[in-house]
Design a protein around this motif. Sequence first.
Motif, mmCIF file in Angstrom:
data_model
loop_
_atom_site.group_PDB
_atom_site.id
_atom_site.type_symbol
_atom_site.label_atom_id
_atom_site.label_comp_id
_atom_site.label_asym_id
_atom_site.label_seq_id
_atom_site.Cartn_x
_atom_site.Cartn_y
_atom_site.Cartn_z
ATOM 1 N N ILE A 61 0.834 -1.195 0.000
ATOM 2 C CA ILE A 61 0.000 0.000 0.000
ATOM 3 C C ILE A 61 0.871 1.249 0.000
ATOM 4 C CG2 ILE A 61 -1.721 1.308 1.298
ATOM 5 C CD1 ILE A 61 -2.844 -1.229 0.033
ATOM 6 N N ARG A 62 1.915 1.241 0.820
ATOM 7 C CA ARG A 62 2.803 2.408 0.875
ATOM 8 C C ARG A 62 3.523 2.637 -0.449
ATOM 9 N NH1 ARG A 62 4.310 -0.197 5.665
ATOM 10 N NH2 ARG A 62 6.355 -0.669 4.767
ATOM 11 N N LEU A 63 3.862 1.553 -1.166
ATOM 12 C CA LEU A 63 4.530 1.695 -2.456
ATOM 13 C C LEU A 63 3.559 2.056 -3.573
ATOM 14 C CD1 LEU A 63 7.146 -1.218 -2.604
ATOM 15 C CD2 LEU A 63 7.575 1.223 -2.327
ATOM 16 N N GLY A 64 2.269 1.949 -3.310
ATOM 17 C CA GLY A 64 1.279 2.288 -4.331
ATOM 18 C C GLY A 64 1.202 1.291 -5.462
ATOM 19 N N ILE A 65 1.343 -0.020 -5.145
ATOM 20 C CA ILE A 65 1.312 -1.031 -6.204
ATOM 21 C C ILE A 65 -0.051 -1.716 -6.297
ATOM 22 C CG2 ILE A 65 3.778 -1.428 -5.873
ATOM 23 C CD1 ILE A 65 3.065 -4.141 -4.613
ATOM 24 N N ARG A 66 -1.054 -1.193 -5.576
ATOM 25 C CA ARG A 66 -2.395 -1.771 -5.615
ATOM 26 C C ARG A 66 -3.388 -0.734 -6.123
ATOM 27 N NH1 ARG A 66 -0.956 -6.932 -5.439
ATOM 28 N NH2 ARG A 66 0.421 -7.345 -3.674
ATOM 29 N N SER A 67 -4.328 -1.204 -6.905
ATOM 30 C CA SER A 67 -5.398 -0.330 -7.382
ATOM 31 C C SER A 67 -6.447 -0.148 -6.290
ATOM 32 C CB SER A 67 -6.056 -0.937 -8.622
ATOM 33 O OG SER A 67 -7.224 -0.230 -8.967
ATOM 34 N N TRP A 68 -7.128 0.975 -6.345
ATOM 35 C CA TRP A 68 -8.235 1.227 -5.420
ATOM 36 C C TRP A 68 -9.560 0.676 -5.951
ATOM 37 C CZ3 TRP A 68 -8.795 2.873 -0.521
ATOM 38 C CH2 TRP A 68 -7.687 3.411 0.108
ATOM 39 N N LEU A 69 -9.557 0.060 -7.110
ATOM 40 C CA LEU A 69 -10.815 -0.396 -7.708
ATOM 41 C C LEU A 69 -11.534 -1.406 -6.821
ATOM 42 C CD1 LEU A 69 -12.753 -0.405 -10.137
ATOM 43 C CD2 LEU A 69 -11.365 -2.251 -11.117
ATOM 44 N N ILE A 70 -10.831 -2.444 -6.385
ATOM 45 C CA ILE A 70 -11.481 -3.475 -5.578
ATOM 46 C C ILE A 70 -11.819 -2.966 -4.176
ATOM 47 C CG2 ILE A 70 -11.261 -5.805 -4.623
ATOM 48 C CD1 ILE A 70 -9.607 -6.573 -7.035
ATOM 49 N N PRO A 71 -10.926 -2.237 -3.472
ATOM 50 C CA PRO A 71 -11.343 -1.682 -2.174
ATOM 51 C C PRO A 71 -12.596 -0.809 -2.268
ATOM 52 C CG PRO A 71 -8.970 -1.547 -2.381
ATOM 53 C CD PRO A 71 -9.484 -2.018 -3.710
ATOM 54 N N LEU A 72 -12.720 -0.021 -3.325
ATOM 55 C CA LEU A 72 -13.923 0.807 -3.454
ATOM 56 C C LEU A 72 -15.137 -0.041 -3.819
ATOM 57 C CD1 LEU A 72 -12.638 4.089 -5.161
ATOM 58 C CD2 LEU A 72 -12.990 3.569 -2.733
ATOM 59 N N TRP A 236 -0.130 2.397 -10.689
ATOM 60 C CA TRP A 236 0.027 1.256 -9.791
ATOM 61 C C TRP A 236 0.526 0.013 -10.523
ATOM 62 C CZ3 TRP A 236 -2.714 -3.297 -10.358
ATOM 63 C CH2 TRP A 236 -3.823 -3.258 -11.216
ATOM 64 N N ILE A 237 0.163 -0.136 -11.810
ATOM 65 C CA ILE A 237 0.613 -1.312 -12.566
ATOM 66 C C ILE A 237 2.126 -1.260 -12.773
ATOM 67 C CG2 ILE A 237 0.458 -2.533 -14.766
ATOM 68 C CD1 ILE A 237 -2.418 -1.675 -14.978
ATOM 69 N N LEU A 242 7.598 -3.134 -11.258
ATOM 70 C CA LEU A 242 8.926 -2.776 -10.765
ATOM 71 C C LEU A 242 9.219 -3.460 -9.436
ATOM 72 C CD1 LEU A 242 9.091 1.047 -11.616
ATOM 73 C CD2 LEU A 242 10.373 -0.804 -12.709
ATOM 74 N N ALA A 243 8.207 -3.489 -8.546
ATOM 75 C CA ALA A 243 8.422 -4.059 -7.215
ATOM 76 C C ALA A 243 8.566 -5.575 -7.263
ATOM 77 C CB ALA A 243 7.264 -3.671 -6.295
ATOM 78 N N ASN A 244 7.690 -6.257 -8.018
ATOM 79 C CA ASN A 244 7.639 -7.715 -7.969
ATOM 80 C C ASN A 244 8.485 -8.416 -9.031
ATOM 81 O OD1 ASN A 244 5.881 -8.071 -5.717
ATOM 82 N ND2 ASN A 244 4.171 -7.432 -6.989
ATOM 83 N N ILE A 245 8.658 -7.781 -10.191
ATOM 84 C CA ILE A 245 9.421 -8.416 -11.270
ATOM 85 C C ILE A 245 10.855 -7.905 -11.307
ATOM 86 C CG2 ILE A 245 9.513 -8.866 -13.751
ATOM 87 C CD1 ILE A 245 7.135 -10.143 -12.292
ATOM 88 N N VAL A 246 11.016 -6.585 -11.204
ATOM 89 C CA VAL A 246 12.366 -6.010 -11.267
ATOM 90 C C VAL A 246 13.078 -6.147 -9.929
ATOM 91 C CG1 VAL A 246 13.718 -3.932 -11.729
ATOM 92 C CG2 VAL A 246 11.656 -4.410 -13.087
ATOM 93 N N ASP A 247 12.436 -5.685 -8.852
ATOM 94 C CA ASP A 247 13.054 -5.746 -7.521
ATOM 95 C C ASP A 247 12.820 -7.079 -6.809
ATOM 96 O OD1 ASP A 247 13.919 -3.162 -7.904
ATOM 97 O OD2 ASP A 247 12.210 -2.257 -6.855
ATOM 98 N N ASN A 248 11.975 -7.939 -7.392
ATOM 99 C CA ASN A 248 11.725 -9.282 -6.838
ATOM 100 C C ASN A 248 11.203 -9.259 -5.401
ATOM 101 O OD1 ASN A 248 12.546 -10.673 -9.187
ATOM 102 N ND2 ASN A 248 14.694 -10.500 -8.598
ATOM 103 N N ARG A 249 10.356 -8.298 -5.074
ATOM 104 C CA ARG A 249 9.789 -8.254 -3.732
ATOM 105 C C ARG A 249 8.972 -9.510 -3.440
ATOM 106 N NH1 ARG A 249 9.868 -3.218 -0.742
ATOM 107 N NH2 ARG A 249 8.730 -4.468 0.766
ATOM 108 N N SER A 250 8.298 -10.041 -4.451
ATOM 109 C CA SER A 250 7.452 -11.217 -4.230
ATOM 110 C C SER A 250 8.261 -12.456 -3.873
ATOM 111 C CB SER A 250 6.605 -11.501 -5.475
ATOM 112 O OG SER A 250 7.431 -11.817 -6.588
ATOM 113 N N HIS A 251 9.563 -12.465 -4.191
ATOM 114 C CA HIS A 251 10.380 -13.637 -3.889
ATOM 115 C C HIS A 251 10.486 -13.885 -2.395
ATOM 116 C CE1 HIS A 251 12.659 -13.756 -8.014
ATOM 117 N NE2 HIS A 251 11.346 -13.788 -8.128
ATOM 118 N N ALA A 252 10.286 -12.833 -1.604
ATOM 119 C CA ALA A 252 10.361 -12.987 -0.152
ATOM 120 C C ALA A 252 9.253 -13.894 0.382
ATOM 121 C CB ALA A 252 10.285 -11.621 0.525
ATOM 122 N N PHE A 253 8.203 -14.093 -0.415
ATOM 123 C CA PHE A 253 7.070 -14.912 0.019
ATOM 124 C C PHE A 253 7.159 -16.343 -0.500
ATOM 125 C CE2 PHE A 253 5.716 -10.472 -0.294
ATOM 126 C CZ PHE A 253 5.341 -10.244 1.014
#
Length: 492
Positions: A61-72, A236-237, A242-253
């Motif tokens: 959320i802080r990085l802004g990688i999620r859309s507000w479409l589903i929360p709304l 957000w896309i 950038l976060a999950n493919i380039v920086d590999n943030r998702s690899h931590a999971f």
Amino acid sequence: MRETICRKGFDPALLALMALALAVRVPIAWLTVYHHADEVWQYIEPAYGVVTGDWIRTWDIRLGIRSWLIPLFMLPPVWLGYTIDPLGELHLVLPRLMMAFVSLGTVWAGWALGRRISRGHAIAAGFVAAVWIDFAYFASRTSSDTFSVLAILPGLALLYRFRDTGNIRQAWAAGFLLGLGVIARFPLGPAVAIPFLWAGRADFRKAWPALLGGASLAVLCDVLANAAMGQAPLLWIMRNVLANIVDNRSHAFGLEPPDWYLRVLAWQWQYVAAALAPVLVLGARRYPMLLLTALAVIAVHSAVGHKEYRFILLAVSLLVLIAAIGSVDLASWWAKRGGKALSNTMLAGVLALWLGASLQVGATEPFRINWNVGKAPLRAMQTVRNQRGLCGVATYRIRDVPFISRAVLNRDVPALLINTQAAAKVAQGRFNVAIAPIEHIGELPQNYRFVGCMSPTTPLFEQQYCVLARPGPCTEKPGLLDYNVALKRMDR
């Protein structure tokens, strides 16, 4: 004549199938909590934050990688539940019930795809969409994975109707639903391009303007949702990639090998997979494009290191629907061998086999683990809320970070994240209720009494969510131990 009326009108059998689907989905929505924590922290939590102004912001959320479409989209049931029962959990339940009702579109999709062949195929495909465990369990999940499937499956059925009838409004509706599904989960884009290309073909004057026009309306919904929350359109896309493919943030999971999804499907379905194989082949002869789309979903996600079963929910749904249609073909072939047409009795037998297979998959590992996911954290928050004089709550050495959700806690009290015994001792004036694993409760100050642990069927040494409380008020502010502040410091 009756066949023609049923084809053009609303068949009462479809209404019965939808009622059956609700009878299965509503109890699941009511009794289960979540399949994955993202359902709360990425979608319900932001919606709760819009309602109350107070919510936990995770790293994505802080990085802004999620859309507000589903929360709304979740906002109306969250607001309604909170308005009706501001101290309870109705704001958590109503979004799941809403998703369960929206999922009736997948029953219609199965019916519509089967109806292009025969009424028997329609009943079988609609029945399977109503009762098959993946359809029923995931229908009420408040996640992008479910949201995308609930949009894409009816969109695919409308694509076929458009190709059958040439009705341009159906092309607009199909384009909108498929676009909505891709916006909800954009990694599905390459797979969903297949039905787009199939439906559009070389019809650049009629099909493509309608399909792209409908998809553009879906994108516009996302743009408007994010603009309403002060976010730049579609940024957000790019941030997500950038976060999950380039920086590999998702690899931590977690990282899995390319064949992981195939092995998981074999483990999930076990011997049922062997029974599904021949009818899947028969059904694929009817709908090769749907099979190609399902395989593309699996292939694309197999190329990504971080894998979860829910990511290929669209593929699983398509494979099951194709197999349902193929099962009627197999039963019809068997009946013709005896010189007969497919009877209602034989069709009922096919449905009974599907129901039995669904119950078998849902009652055995690995699927049965899902029935208790999230219940221990929810019990912990319920126990916290019930403590008299609650003025602050802290998690102490809880492995799950984040653990506290404002939407689940639903109390306007400070929340703290503490990971050291020294900090717990110094900060005890800032909270009077704590949640800690069983092996660490002795590290809390002695004035905290044991209330209970939250996993009654788990051995004591495995208890990870135990609640402790002390008498007296809170005399200090959270400071640097505030949950949001600590999450930001930990980059979690």
